[in-house]
Design a protein around this motif. Structure first.
Motif, PDB file in Angstrom:
ATOM      1  N   ARG A 133      41.877 126.594  30.626  1.00 49.77           N
ATOM      2  CA  ARG A 133      40.674 126.121  31.314  1.00 49.77           C
ATOM      3  C   ARG A 133      39.531 125.848  30.330  1.00 49.77           C
ATOM      4  NH1 ARG A 133      42.253 130.377  34.880  1.00 49.77           N
ATOM      5  NH2 ARG A 133      40.583 131.733  34.143  1.00 49.77           N
ATOM      6  N   HIS A 134      39.816 125.956  29.034  1.00 46.86           N
ATOM      7  CA  HIS A 134      38.772 125.787  28.022  1.00 46.86           C
ATOM      8  C   HIS A 134      39.014 124.542  27.178  1.00 46.86           C
ATOM      9  CE1 HIS A 134      36.311 129.512  28.224  1.00 46.86           C
ATOM     10  NE2 HIS A 134      37.397 129.998  28.822  1.00 46.86           N
ATOM     11  N   GLU A 135      37.960 124.119  26.500  1.00 49.05           N
ATOM     12  CA  GLU A 135      38.043 123.017  25.540  1.00 49.05           C
ATOM     13  C   GLU A 135      38.493 123.611  24.200  1.00 49.05           C
ATOM     14  OE1 GLU A 135      34.190 121.279  25.593  1.00 49.05           O
ATOM     15  OE2 GLU A 135      34.319 120.699  27.713  1.00 49.05           O
ATOM     16  N   HIS A 143      26.870 129.588  21.844  1.00 57.01           N
ATOM     17  CA  HIS A 143      26.405 128.551  22.767  1.00 57.01           C
ATOM     18  C   HIS A 143      27.544 128.085  23.680  1.00 57.01           C
ATOM     19  CE1 HIS A 143      24.339 125.009  24.296  1.00 57.01           C
ATOM     20  NE2 HIS A 143      25.357 124.258  23.888  1.00 57.01           N
ATOM     21  N   TYR A 144      28.727 127.872  23.104  1.00 53.13           N
ATOM     22  CA  TYR A 144      29.862 127.435  23.917  1.00 53.13           C
ATOM     23  C   TYR A 144      30.226 128.517  24.936  1.00 53.13           C
ATOM     24  CZ  TYR A 144      34.571 126.370  25.420  1.00 53.13           C
ATOM     25  OH  TYR A 144      35.682 126.139  26.206  1.00 53.13           O
ATOM     26  N   LEU A 145      30.281 129.768  24.503  1.00 54.55           N
ATOM     27  CA  LEU A 145      30.677 130.853  25.401  1.00 54.55           C
ATOM     28  C   LEU A 145      29.656 131.049  26.523  1.00 54.55           C
ATOM     29  CD1 LEU A 145      31.958 133.406  22.749  1.00 54.55           C
ATOM     30  CD2 LEU A 145      33.312 131.880  24.186  1.00 54.55           C
ATOM     31  N   LYS A 146      28.401 130.817  26.231  1.00 50.50           N
ATOM     32  CA  LYS A 146      27.381 130.906  27.273  1.00 50.50           C
ATOM     33  C   LYS A 146      27.571 129.792  28.302  1.00 50.50           C
ATOM     34  CE  LYS A 146      22.370 131.090  27.940  1.00 50.50           C
ATOM     35  NZ  LYS A 146      21.036 131.054  27.265  1.00 50.50           N
ATOM     36  N   ARG A 147      28.017 128.640  27.819  1.00 53.34           N
ATOM     37  CA  ARG A 147      28.193 127.489  28.700  1.00 53.34           C
ATOM     38  C   ARG A 147      29.500 127.547  29.491  1.00 53.34           C
ATOM     39  NH1 ARG A 147      30.340 122.373  27.404  1.00 53.34           N
ATOM     40  NH2 ARG A 147      30.431 123.002  25.200  1.00 53.34           N
ATOM     41  N   LYS A 148      30.573 128.034  28.829  1.00 54.25           N
ATOM     42  CA  LYS A 148      31.909 127.968  29.436  1.00 54.25           C
ATOM     43  C   LYS A 148      32.499 129.325  29.814  1.00 54.25           C
ATOM     44  CE  LYS A 148      33.005 123.526  29.345  1.00 54.25           C
ATOM     45  NZ  LYS A 148      33.505 122.774  30.511  1.00 54.25           N
ATOM     46  N   GLY A 149      31.867 130.411  29.350  1.00 52.59           N
ATOM     47  CA  GLY A 149      32.417 131.732  29.619  1.00 52.59           C
ATOM     48  C   GLY A 149      33.386 132.176  28.534  1.00 52.59           C
ATOM     49  N   THR A 150      33.678 133.474  28.489  1.00 47.86           N
ATOM     50  CA  THR A 150      34.548 134.054  27.475  1.00 47.86           C
ATOM     51  C   THR A 150      35.924 134.348  28.060  1.00 47.86           C
ATOM     52  OG1 THR A 150      32.651 135.090  26.373  1.00 47.86           O
ATOM     53  CG2 THR A 150      34.835 135.954  25.837  1.00 47.86           C
ATOM     54  N   PRO A 151      36.990 133.791  27.511  1.00 53.27           N
ATOM     55  CA  PRO A 151      38.335 134.066  28.036  1.00 53.27           C
ATOM     56  C   PRO A 151      38.708 135.527  27.814  1.00 53.27           C
ATOM     57  CG  PRO A 151      38.473 132.879  25.967  1.00 53.27           C
ATOM     58  CD  PRO A 151      37.031 132.880  26.343  1.00 53.27           C
ATOM     59  N   GLN A 152      39.384 136.102  28.804  1.00 52.39           N
ATOM     60  CA  GLN A 152      39.785 137.500  28.722  1.00 52.39           C
ATOM     61  C   GLN A 152      41.273 137.667  28.423  1.00 52.39           C
ATOM     62  OE1 GLN A 152      37.417 139.934  28.836  1.00 52.39           O
ATOM     63  NE2 GLN A 152      36.018 138.165  28.941  1.00 52.39           N
ATOM     64  N   SER A 153      42.041 136.593  28.509  1.00 56.12           N
ATOM     65  CA  SER A 153      43.475 136.631  28.213  1.00 56.12           C
ATOM     66  C   SER A 153      43.899 135.256  27.724  1.00 56.12           C
ATOM     67  CB  SER A 153      44.271 137.021  29.454  1.00 56.12           C
ATOM     68  OG  SER A 153      44.230 135.977  30.411  1.00 56.12           O
ATOM     69  N   PRO A 154      45.026 135.175  26.999  1.00 62.31           N
ATOM     70  CA  PRO A 154      45.479 133.871  26.494  1.00 62.31           C
ATOM     71  C   PRO A 154      45.698 132.830  27.583  1.00 62.31           C
ATOM     72  CG  PRO A 154      46.612 135.647  25.352  1.00 62.31           C
ATOM     73  CD  PRO A 154      45.837 136.290  26.460  1.00 62.31           C
ATOM     74  N   THR A 155      46.130 133.248  28.763  1.00 62.65           N
ATOM     75  CA  THR A 155      46.410 132.276  29.821  1.00 62.65           C
ATOM     76  C   THR A 155      45.154 131.546  30.280  1.00 62.65           C
ATOM     77  OG1 THR A 155      46.211 134.036  31.479  1.00 62.65           O
ATOM     78  CG2 THR A 155      48.421 133.539  30.646  1.00 62.65           C
ATOM     79  N   ARG A 213      27.381 133.007  13.685  1.00 62.62           N
ATOM     80  CA  ARG A 213      27.489 131.636  14.178  1.00 62.62           C
ATOM     81  C   ARG A 213      28.716 131.445  15.059  1.00 62.62           C
ATOM     82  NH1 ARG A 213      26.920 130.598   8.780  1.00 62.62           N
ATOM     83  NH2 ARG A 213      28.902 129.467   8.754  1.00 62.62           N
ATOM     84  N   LEU A 214      29.758 132.248  14.803  1.00 65.79           N
ATOM     85  CA  LEU A 214      30.973 132.199  15.597  1.00 65.79           C
ATOM     86  C   LEU A 214      31.338 133.605  16.077  1.00 65.79           C
ATOM     87  CD1 LEU A 214      33.211 129.750  13.498  1.00 65.79           C
ATOM     88  CD2 LEU A 214      31.944 129.237  15.595  1.00 65.79           C
ATOM     89  N   VAL A 215      32.071 133.666  17.181  1.00 68.17           N
ATOM     90  CA  VAL A 215      32.467 134.933  17.787  1.00 68.17           C
ATOM     91  C   VAL A 215      33.989 134.997  17.856  1.00 68.17           C
ATOM     92  CG1 VAL A 215      32.332 136.367  19.865  1.00 68.17           C
ATOM     93  CG2 VAL A 215      30.354 134.986  19.167  1.00 68.17           C
TER      94      VAL A 215
END
Length: 311
Positions: free
Chosen positions: A186-188, A170-182, A250-252
């Motif tokens: 921009r995430h919570e 749900h969070y990743l759908k809302r905020k997107g999936t980070p592709q690198s540590p940097t 439940r988690l990715v």
């Protein structure tokens, strides 16, 4: 009152920082503990403890006396262990310590095996994400995660785990999936403060540390996992802590290609406990258990497949 009993009571009160805590550990009433310390101080003619309404602390002379008493009791216990022999049947109380989640998932099965195999043995298992000092806390053996300092303790490595990042679908759908540590800035973020002492998250050897500002900081692993499960952000945890949630979907797992080096898992105990039948039984059981049930690496996790026909 028996002098050896009063010494053990004094050490317990000093370690626990309270009469009630010592009485629970020794399985005596607080009044008996209070009377034992009073008799000891009367015999010595000096105060060993300073009592307040909220705590008990050692006087300067009490600290010196505690160190001598601990050494004396250690020597007596060592004499008992040696006279029984290393092959003696485990008996009495074995005091263990482990991190909360790891203890629940992986140490309780060891406790179950030990109690079933040794009817005369009882076990006190203290689960805490704070690393206690074994000798000062009266702990016979412990499970530790992470690199060990050269402390004179004997260590047996039983496996490794990894630091991982997880978030809910749900969070990743809302905020997107980070592709690198940097991209984490921009995430919570959710931090488990017992895992990282600073807000600098480290990744693979080729990656620069990332300075993060978590929106939620927790001192309990289960609470941090629950927060991630609720979609509050990306959590940094240890792999064994989130395995069930990841396998259940439940988690990715995130940024697996940037994973830092593995974290060792060790069974540790003071060298003076090496002749203890109780500690020996625990170490042998732990070695056998983790050989039969090794800690599964993240790469080997196989999430359950959902029926593609399900709506």
């Amino acid at each position: 009152m028996d002098q050896l009993f009063t010494l053990r009571t004094f050490v317990a009160v000093a370690r626990q920082g309270s009469f009630s805590g010592a009485s629970r550990k020794l399985r005596i009433s607080p009044s008996v503990a209070t009377r034992a310390i009073a008799q000891l101080e009367e015999r010595l003619g000096l105060a060993l403890l300073v009592r307040t309404t909220r705590s008990v602390r050692l006087t300067e002379r009490g600290q010196v006396y505690l160190e001598r008493c601990q050494r004396l009791l250690e020597d007596l216990d060592e004499a008992d262990r040696r006279v029984r022999g290393e092959d003696a049947e485990p008996r009495g109380e074995l005091s263990l310590s482990a991190p909360i989640v790891f203890g629940r998932l992986h140490v309780l099965p060891l406790v179950q095996k030990l109690l079933a195999a040794h009817p005369a043995l009882s076990i006190r298992l203290h689960l805490s994400d704070r690393n206690e000092h074994l000798v000062e806390e009266g702990i016979d053996a412990a499970v530790r995660l992470g690199d060990l300092k050269d402390s004179g303790l004997i260590a047996l490595k039983v496996g490794t785990v990894r630091r991982v990042l997880v978030a809910s679908p749900h969070y990743l759908k809302r905020k997107g999936t980070p592709q690198s540590p940097t991209e984490l800035i921009r995430h919570e973020l959710i931090a488990f403060e017992n895992l990282d002492a600073t807000n600098e998250w480290r990744f693979g050897e080729r990656e620069k540390p990332v300075r993060v500002q978590p929106r939620l900081i927790l001192n309990n692993a289960d609470a941090a996992i629950a927060a991630a499960d609720r979609g509050l952000g990306i959590a940094r945890m240890l792999s064994y802590q989130v395995a069930d949630a990841v396998l259940a979907g439940r988690l990715v797992l995130l940024l697996g290609a940037f994973a830092p080096p593995p974290v060792p898992v060790s069974v540790i105990y003071p060298g003076r406990r090496s002749a203890s039948a109780n500690v020996g039984a625990f170490v042998r059981t732990a070695r056998s258990h983790f050989e039969e049930h090794p800690l599964l690496p993240v790469e080997a996790w196989r999430p359950a497949r959902r029926d593609s026909r399900a709506k």
